[in-house]
Enzyme design. Structure first.
Site, PDB file in Angstrom:
ATOM      1  N   LYS A 109       0.974  -1.310  -0.185  1.00 48.11           N
ATOM      2  CA  LYS A 109       0.498  -0.063  -0.094  1.00 48.11           C
ATOM      3  C   LYS A 109       0.948   1.126  -0.271  1.00 48.11           C
ATOM      4  O   LYS A 109       0.791   1.668  -0.962  1.00 48.11           O
ATOM      5  CB  LYS A 109      -0.919   0.084   1.465  1.00 48.11           C
ATOM      6  CG  LYS A 109      -2.141   1.397   1.439  1.00 48.11           C
ATOM      7  CD  LYS A 109      -2.998   1.429   2.514  1.00 48.11           C
ATOM      8  CE  LYS A 109      -2.697   1.027   3.512  1.00 48.11           C
ATOM      9  NZ  LYS A 109      -1.841   0.900   4.407  1.00 48.11           N
ATOM     10  N   THR A 112       4.152   1.684  -1.243  1.00 51.09           N
ATOM     11  CA  THR A 112       4.553   1.579  -1.751  1.00 51.09           C
ATOM     12  C   THR A 112       3.923   2.414  -3.162  1.00 51.09           C
ATOM     13  O   THR A 112       4.857   3.068  -3.733  1.00 51.09           O
ATOM     14  CB  THR A 112       5.394   0.492  -1.837  1.00 51.09           C
ATOM     15  OG1 THR A 112       6.246   0.196  -1.379  1.00 51.09           O
ATOM     16  CG2 THR A 112       5.914   0.018  -3.779  1.00 51.09           C
ATOM     17  N   ARG A 160       2.270   8.914   7.041  1.00 54.53           N
ATOM     18  CA  ARG A 160       2.745   8.551   8.353  1.00 54.53           C
ATOM     19  C   ARG A 160       3.854   8.682   9.007  1.00 54.53           C
ATOM     20  O   ARG A 160       4.796   7.877   7.735  1.00 54.53           O
ATOM     21  CB  ARG A 160       1.649   7.415   9.377  1.00 54.53           C
ATOM     22  CG  ARG A 160      -0.330   7.462   8.987  1.00 54.53           C
ATOM     23  CD  ARG A 160      -0.781   6.523   9.800  1.00 54.53           C
ATOM     24  NE  ARG A 160       0.427   5.191   8.722  1.00 54.53           N
ATOM     25  CZ  ARG A 160      -0.396   3.426   9.066  1.00 54.53           C
ATOM     26  NH1 ARG A 160      -0.824   3.091  10.437  1.00 54.53           N
ATOM     27  NH2 ARG A 160      -0.522   2.871   8.083  1.00 54.53           N
ATOM     28  N   LYS A 174       8.258  -6.340  10.230  1.00 51.65           N
ATOM     29  CA  LYS A 174       7.376  -6.200   8.859  1.00 51.65           C
ATOM     30  C   LYS A 174       8.863  -5.092   8.135  1.00 51.65           C
ATOM     31  O   LYS A 174       9.075  -4.614   6.811  1.00 51.65           O
ATOM     32  CB  LYS A 174       7.043  -4.775   9.345  1.00 51.65           C
ATOM     33  CG  LYS A 174       6.177  -3.639   7.170  1.00 51.65           C
ATOM     34  CD  LYS A 174       4.977  -2.927   8.031  1.00 51.65           C
ATOM     35  CE  LYS A 174       4.458  -2.134   6.869  1.00 51.65           C
ATOM     36  NZ  LYS A 174       3.916  -1.163   6.872  1.00 51.65           N
ATOM     37  N   ALA A 212      -3.367   1.409  13.097  1.00 53.56           N
ATOM     38  CA  ALA A 212      -4.948   1.131  12.482  1.00 53.56           C
ATOM     39  C   ALA A 212      -5.590   0.225  13.019  1.00 53.56           C
ATOM     40  O   ALA A 212      -6.608   0.258  13.462  1.00 53.56           O
ATOM     41  CB  ALA A 212      -4.903   1.015  10.646  1.00 53.56           C
ATOM     42  N   PHE A 249      -3.238  -0.119   7.135  1.00 56.35           N
ATOM     43  CA  PHE A 249      -4.126  -2.197   7.138  1.00 56.35           C
ATOM     44  C   PHE A 249      -4.871  -1.882   5.761  1.00 56.35           C
ATOM     45  O   PHE A 249      -4.535  -1.574   4.979  1.00 56.35           O
ATOM     46  CB  PHE A 249      -4.393  -2.322   8.513  1.00 56.35           C
ATOM     47  CG  PHE A 249      -3.475  -3.458   9.347  1.00 56.35           C
ATOM     48  CD1 PHE A 249      -1.866  -3.376   9.170  1.00 56.35           C
ATOM     49  CD2 PHE A 249      -3.211  -2.293  10.800  1.00 56.35           C
ATOM     50  CE1 PHE A 249      -0.945  -3.941   9.562  1.00 56.35           C
ATOM     51  CE2 PHE A 249      -2.233  -2.507  11.379  1.00 56.35           C
ATOM     52  CZ  PHE A 249      -0.927  -3.416  10.848  1.00 56.35           C
ATOM     53  N   PHE A 287       3.543  -8.379  -9.068  1.00 57.56           N
ATOM     54  CA  PHE A 287       4.422  -9.069  -8.259  1.00 57.56           C
ATOM     55  C   PHE A 287       5.147  -9.856 -10.292  1.00 57.56           C
ATOM     56  O   PHE A 287       4.131  -9.901 -11.318  1.00 57.56           O
ATOM     57  CB  PHE A 287       4.230  -9.754  -7.520  1.00 57.56           C
ATOM     58  CG  PHE A 287       4.093  -9.585  -6.662  1.00 57.56           C
ATOM     59  CD1 PHE A 287       5.272  -9.934  -5.381  1.00 57.56           C
ATOM     60  CD2 PHE A 287       3.408  -8.297  -5.486  1.00 57.56           C
ATOM     61  CE1 PHE A 287       5.143  -9.232  -4.452  1.00 57.56           C
ATOM     62  CE2 PHE A 287       3.493  -8.097  -4.592  1.00 57.56           C
ATOM     63  CZ  PHE A 287       4.251  -8.271  -3.493  1.00 57.56           C
ATOM     64  N   TRP A 289       7.054  -0.431  -7.734  1.00 58.92           N
ATOM     65  CA  TRP A 289       8.128  -0.627  -7.492  1.00 58.92           C
ATOM     66  C   TRP A 289       9.450  -1.248  -8.325  1.00 58.92           C
ATOM     67  O   TRP A 289      10.606  -1.146  -7.989  1.00 58.92           O
ATOM     68  CB  TRP A 289       8.033  -2.936  -6.765  1.00 58.92           C
ATOM     69  CG  TRP A 289       8.402  -3.198  -6.056  1.00 58.92           C
ATOM     70  CD1 TRP A 289       9.474  -2.640  -4.299  1.00 58.92           C
ATOM     71  CD2 TRP A 289       9.715  -3.233  -6.094  1.00 58.92           C
ATOM     72  NE1 TRP A 289      10.554  -3.361  -4.152  1.00 58.92           N
ATOM     73  CE2 TRP A 289      10.210  -3.741  -4.870  1.00 58.92           C
ATOM     74  CE3 TRP A 289      10.748  -4.498  -7.207  1.00 58.92           C
ATOM     75  CZ2 TRP A 289      11.736  -4.943  -4.898  1.00 58.92           C
ATOM     76  CZ3 TRP A 289      11.973  -5.510  -7.291  1.00 58.92           C
ATOM     77  CH2 TRP A 289      12.430  -4.839  -5.888  1.00 58.92           C
TER      78      TRP A 289
END
Length: 556
Positions: A71, A73, A94, A105, A273, A301, A381, A409
């Site tokens: 999210k 990225t 954030r 993470k 969240a 999230f 991906f 990405w």
């Protein structure tokens, strides 16, 4: 293949003074933290108050899985794509917590060629905001305990202290502790515990405050304990308001950094969240709206948590009117929601994808309930097959929703242009009619039930006896008009993390209700959610190091 940190380190950053000039800010508007980071002064924020607002776009996602959604990225790459197409775009996001950074993470400044830099600084101590929040929170704890030690003039009941100490790390051993041991001079013995800093209400009030004055008012009214006759004790009652606000005088100022291609990003505030309201600061978002034609922001999230709280709490309190929503999904994660084991996600599986798509469909339905148009971003991906991508696109478009492949990405701005164009089509041709999902005039029970039924798809809510008693008490105290912030697992629409996809035939259990009067909401605790996470068996910290020349390695 280069790692995220290697990509970030290989990029030549632009002096932050030059980044600021792109959005009409001069060096006098900045408080510099070296060459590449700056805070924006409160005087500048006040000066810009009457400027016209840009468009506000929220980036959210399906329920997260170990397969990854990307999210943050996608949000950063979308802004890069918009800027490359000539749309003056500012990101408002954030700050990462050290807890997940050193835990599961890793870093949280984007990835690949869609990153915010200096990523090492942002992921570590940055400009000290979270440390200031930690200190402010713990000053309240110290002054509360001191009041009890010095004769307890407020008649505080040590069994009804609701304020916890915090630290910005995952440390399960601190969840439940005893303080005040060692004799009379060391305080009043009592049970206590630590939350992670980003779950502190101090973080909440910082992120929801609209000015330093508003922050001070919010700090003053935070409930920290109850007296022996059941009356609330606030930060103001222990005369800590001024000192706490003083500790936050710099933390309240939004931070300015840049993307890999030198576009402006405001990074400020970092509540989780699943246990807090999960949005960056109101001040940063409002400032971004004055500085850019388009503002891209995110909420933590999946859309059942961060987006719901963004739309029902943050936007309502701050008077924000979002224009569109981007829902991020991956083929891999949808297959996992469809029942595929993580080790088999690289294999084509159209049936599992079709089953998992129900999770995405539910989030799309929820966004439309708020009167907002949305576009689905498929975060690409290498293992995605042509058949899977076509099926995903076909099902989403059949619901009348635009869908775009995001390759940010791997390709940065270029990989975000398709998504940017689809979003601009919405902003130019579809009108938002934003409205919260529930009225504040509903009872506490009704508001919780509305979120559970409408957003999670639950059949109803189970309230424990403890919660029912608290609902009665808070209603009598006039807190029943506050919005609700539900703390629950991020992995499922339900409160059971094992129920993936779109579960049906379940009820949500609410086992505690906590007043966050400074933040301006009631926190409803569901399931086994914890406000102090623990480290995994192999923490991300195991792979981090710094070389003799100062090069950082292992920070994702």
């Amino acid at each position: 293949m280069l790692t995220d940190v290697q990509i970030a380190q290989s990029t030549k950053m632009m002096p932050i003074k030059e980044v600021a000039q792109k959005i009409g800010l001069s060096e006098d508007d900045l408080e510099l933290y070296g060459k590449y980071k700056a805070k924006i002064s409160l005087e500048t924020i006040k000066r810009l108050e009457n400027h016209k607002d840009g468009k506000l776009v929220l980036v959210t996602a399906i329920n997260p899985t170990p397969a990854g959604e990307g999210k943050t990225t996608t949000m950063i790459g979308l802004s890069q794509g918009l800027n490359s197409l000539g749309y003056k775009t500012v990101v408002a996001m954030r700050e990462p917590s050290l807890g997940p950074c050193f835990g599961v993470k890793g870093g949280a400044a984007g990835g690949g060629y869609a990153q915010v830099v200096p990523m090492e600084d942002i992921n570590l101590h940055f400009t000290g905001d979270i440390h200031a929040i930690t200190t402010a929170n713990n000053l309240i704890s110290a002054m509360l305990d001191n009041s009890m030690q010095q004769g307890n003039p407020l008649n505080i009941d040590e069994r009804q202290i609701v304020w916890k100490r915090v630290v910005d790390l995952n440390d399960r051993a601190l969840r439940h502790i005893v303080v005040g041991l060692g004799g009379k001079t060391n305080g009043v013995p009592r049970e206590d515990g630590f939350d992670i800093t980003v779950a502190s209400e101090v973080m909440g009030v910082l992120c929801l405050a609209t000015s330093l004055e508003d922050l001070k008012k919010r700090v003053a009214r935070m409930i920290i304990a109850y007296t022996r006759d059941g009356k609330a004790v606030t930060v103001d009652d222990i005369k800590a308001t001024g000192a706490v606000t003083l500790l936050l005088k710099d933390a309240i100022k939004p931070n300015l950094v840049q993307t890999l291609d030198h576009n402006p990003v405001l990074v400020h505030g970092g509540p989780f969240a699943n246990i807090a309201h999960g949005c960056n600061s109101v001040m940063a978002t409002k400032l971004a709206l004055k500085l850019g034609d388009i503002v891209v922001t995110e909420a933590g999230f999946g859309a059942d948590l961060g987006a719901e709280k963004f739309l029902d709490i943050k936007c309502r309190q701050a008077g924000l009117n979002p224009d569109a929503v981007v829902v991020v999904a991956t083929v891999r994660a949808l297959k996992m929601h469809g029942g595929v084991d993580k080790k088999n996600l690289a294999e084509e599986n159209l049936d599992a994808l079709r089953n998992g798509l129900e999770n995405l469909e539910k989030h799309i339905e929820n966004i439309h309930k708020y009167g907002l148009p949305c576009v689905v971003a498929i975060n690409a991906f290498p293992t995605d097959t042509k058949a899977e991508l076509e099926l995903l696109k076909e099902i989403v478009e059949a619901k009348g929703v635009k869908v775009a492949l995001s390759e940010v990405w791997a390709k940065g701005a270029k990989g975000g242009e398709e998504l940017a164009l689809k979003l601009m089509d919405i902003l130019n041709n579809e009108k938002a009619d934003y409205h919260p999902i529930y009225s504040l005039d509903l009872s506490i029970n009704e508001k919780i039930e509305t979120i559970a039924r409408e957003i999670y798809g639950a059949d109803g809510v189970i309230f424990t006896k403890k919660v029912l008693n608290k609902i009665k008490k808070f209603t009598e105290e006039g807190l029943d008009k506050l919005p609700i912030c539900i703390a629950k697992t991020q992995y499922s629409l339900s409160d059971d993390p094992s129920l993936l996809g779109r579960p049906r035939g379940f009820k949500i259990e609410i086992n505690d209700l906590i007043p966050n009067t400074g933040s301006g909401f009631l926190v409803a605790i569901s399931g086994d959610i914890m406000r102090m996470p623990g480290l995994p068996k192999v923490p991300a910290a195991n792979n981090m190091d710094i070389k003799e020349d100062g090069e950082i390695v292992g920070l994702f």
